[in-house]
Design a protein around this motif. Structure first.
Motif, mmCIF file in Angstrom:
data_model
loop_
_atom_site.group_PDB
_atom_site.id
_atom_site.type_symbol
_atom_site.label_atom_id
_atom_site.label_comp_id
_atom_site.label_asym_id
_atom_site.label_seq_id
_atom_site.Cartn_x
_atom_site.Cartn_y
_atom_site.Cartn_z
ATOM 1 N N PRO A 218 49.505 27.906 32.929
ATOM 2 C CA PRO A 218 50.156 29.129 33.409
ATOM 3 C C PRO A 218 51.383 28.904 34.271
ATOM 4 N N SER A 250 54.076 42.840 46.496
ATOM 5 C CA SER A 250 52.952 43.735 46.217
ATOM 6 C C SER A 250 51.636 42.958 46.188
ATOM 7 N N ASN A 251 50.556 43.634 46.540
ATOM 8 C CA ASN A 251 49.242 42.989 46.526
ATOM 9 C C ASN A 251 48.908 42.447 45.145
ATOM 10 N N ALA A 252 49.302 43.196 44.110
ATOM 11 C CA ALA A 252 48.997 42.780 42.740
ATOM 12 C C ALA A 252 49.724 41.489 42.383
ATOM 13 N N ASP A 253 50.994 41.390 42.770
ATOM 14 C CA ASP A 253 51.771 40.184 42.470
ATOM 15 C C ASP A 253 51.218 38.973 43.226
ATOM 16 N N ALA A 255 48.184 38.529 44.349
ATOM 17 C CA ALA A 255 46.881 38.171 43.769
ATOM 18 C C ALA A 255 47.062 37.420 42.447
ATOM 19 N N ARG A 256 48.030 37.846 41.641
ATOM 20 C CA ARG A 256 48.270 37.199 40.347
ATOM 21 C C ARG A 256 48.726 35.763 40.537
ATOM 22 N N TYR A 257 49.621 35.531 41.463
ATOM 23 C CA TYR A 257 50.116 34.172 41.673
ATOM 24 C C TYR A 257 49.084 33.285 42.356
ATOM 25 N N ARG A 258 48.265 33.871 43.212
ATOM 26 C CA ARG A 258 47.176 33.085 43.792
ATOM 27 C C ARG A 258 46.227 32.624 42.688
ATOM 28 N N ALA A 259 45.914 33.515 41.763
ATOM 29 C CA ALA A 259 45.026 33.161 40.662
ATOM 30 C C ALA A 259 45.670 32.102 39.767
ATOM 31 N N THR A 260 46.966 32.249 39.520
ATOM 32 C CA THR A 260 47.691 31.259 38.717
ATOM 33 C C THR A 260 47.629 29.892 39.373
ATOM 34 N N HIS A 263 44.320 28.229 38.820
ATOM 35 C CA HIS A 263 44.223 27.683 37.461
ATOM 36 C C HIS A 263 44.932 26.324 37.386
#
Length: 285
Positions: A218, A250-253, A255-260, A263
């Motif tokens: 990712p 944004s919280n969504a962004d 969270a997405r990069y933390r998850a990336t 991985h």
């Protein structure tokens, strides 16, 4: 009247968000604030978007209008306006550095934890002076020697956050390509690899290599950095793109990069395996 333009910081973002929330809670528009206080809408917009820090009289006028009477709350917001917003040393280079880079440095200096994925370079905080000079010269072939020298100085001074009394915690995942590319020649690259081994021994630094045989992953979309801050300051992401770096809040962004990043951690070599990999690469030079 607001203060001069300066790089935003985590504390300035917090102040801006709180003033915007207080205005909304008091059911004021920017236009009604201007009508009642004389603070024009453009200035208020810059304050609420963390572009400038309000002067004391501006802040007090806003708090009075928004009905903030609790002394502790007023003092807390006033403290935010008095906090330094720019590194003293950074001011020396301000005319030469792009505004976005100044913003990046200001945020980086305040961070308590950094999660960095790099696909093409050794992370800036872990670069040697010789490697940094070779990278900057290669990326900016038309820059003057003086300009390159100033950027190298800035990069070296940024690394002070790793050695300060309360150092930042850095977790870096670096693609194998960044370590295989010979930047500045064999000797420069060997010095850089040896430096990585030394730095990775610090308790506040975790280093992992993402090997070629990990296949697709990712992080292939580009390098990025997740910045986390102490106290109540929200995290943010700095992501590389074809059009330059982007700050995502944004919280969504986030969270997405933390998850990336998690991985990438899972696909990368362990820290111990990484040390063996880097030592072998250095010995092969």
């Amino acid at each position: 009247m607001a203060a001069r333009r300066q790089p935003p910081t985590a504390r300035l973002r917090r102040l801006a968000a709180e003033l915007k929330r207080l205005r909304a809670a008091s059911e004021h528009t920017r236009e009604s604030v201007e009508a009642k206080t004389g603070i024009n809408t453009a200035t208020l917009y810059r304050i609420e978007t963390a572009r400038v820090r309000p002067q004391k009289r501006t802040l007090l006028a806003l708090l009075d209008l928004y009905g903030v009477k609790e002394p502790a709350e007023r003092d807390k917001l006033a403290d935010l306006t008095r906090d330094s917003t720019q590194l003293d040393w950074l001011q020396l280079y301000e005319p030469e550095l792009p505004e976005g880079y100044q913003t990046y440095i200001s945020f980086e200096a305040e961070a308590s934890r950094l999660q960095n994925y790099e696909s093409l370079y050794v992370p800036g905080l872990l670069q040697t002076e010789a490697y940094a000079r070779a990278v900057i010269r290669g990326v900016l072939p038309t820059e003057t020697d003086e300009g390159v020298g100033q950027r190298v100085e800035v990069r070296m001074r940024r690394q002070g956050i790793l050695a300060k009394q309360d150092p930042v915690t850095l977790w870096a995942v670096v693609d194998e390509a960044a370590l295989r590319r010979v930047v500045g020649g064999v000797d420069v690259m060997k010095e850089q690899l040896d430096h990585l081994v030394t730095q990775a021994k610090l308790p506040t630094i975790t280093l992992q290599v993402l090997p070629y045989n990990a296949g697709a992953h990712p992080g292939m979309a580009g390098s990025f950095l997740v910045m986390e801050f102490p106290d109540e300051d929200p995290a943010l992401v700095y992501a590389e793109s074809a059009g330059g770096g982007l700050f995502l809040e944004s919280n969504a962004d986030v969270a997405r990069y933390r998850a990336t990043f998690q991985h990438l951690v899972a696909q990368a070599l362990s820290p111990a395996e990484t040390m063996r990999f880097i030592k072998a690469a250095a010995d092969a030079r």
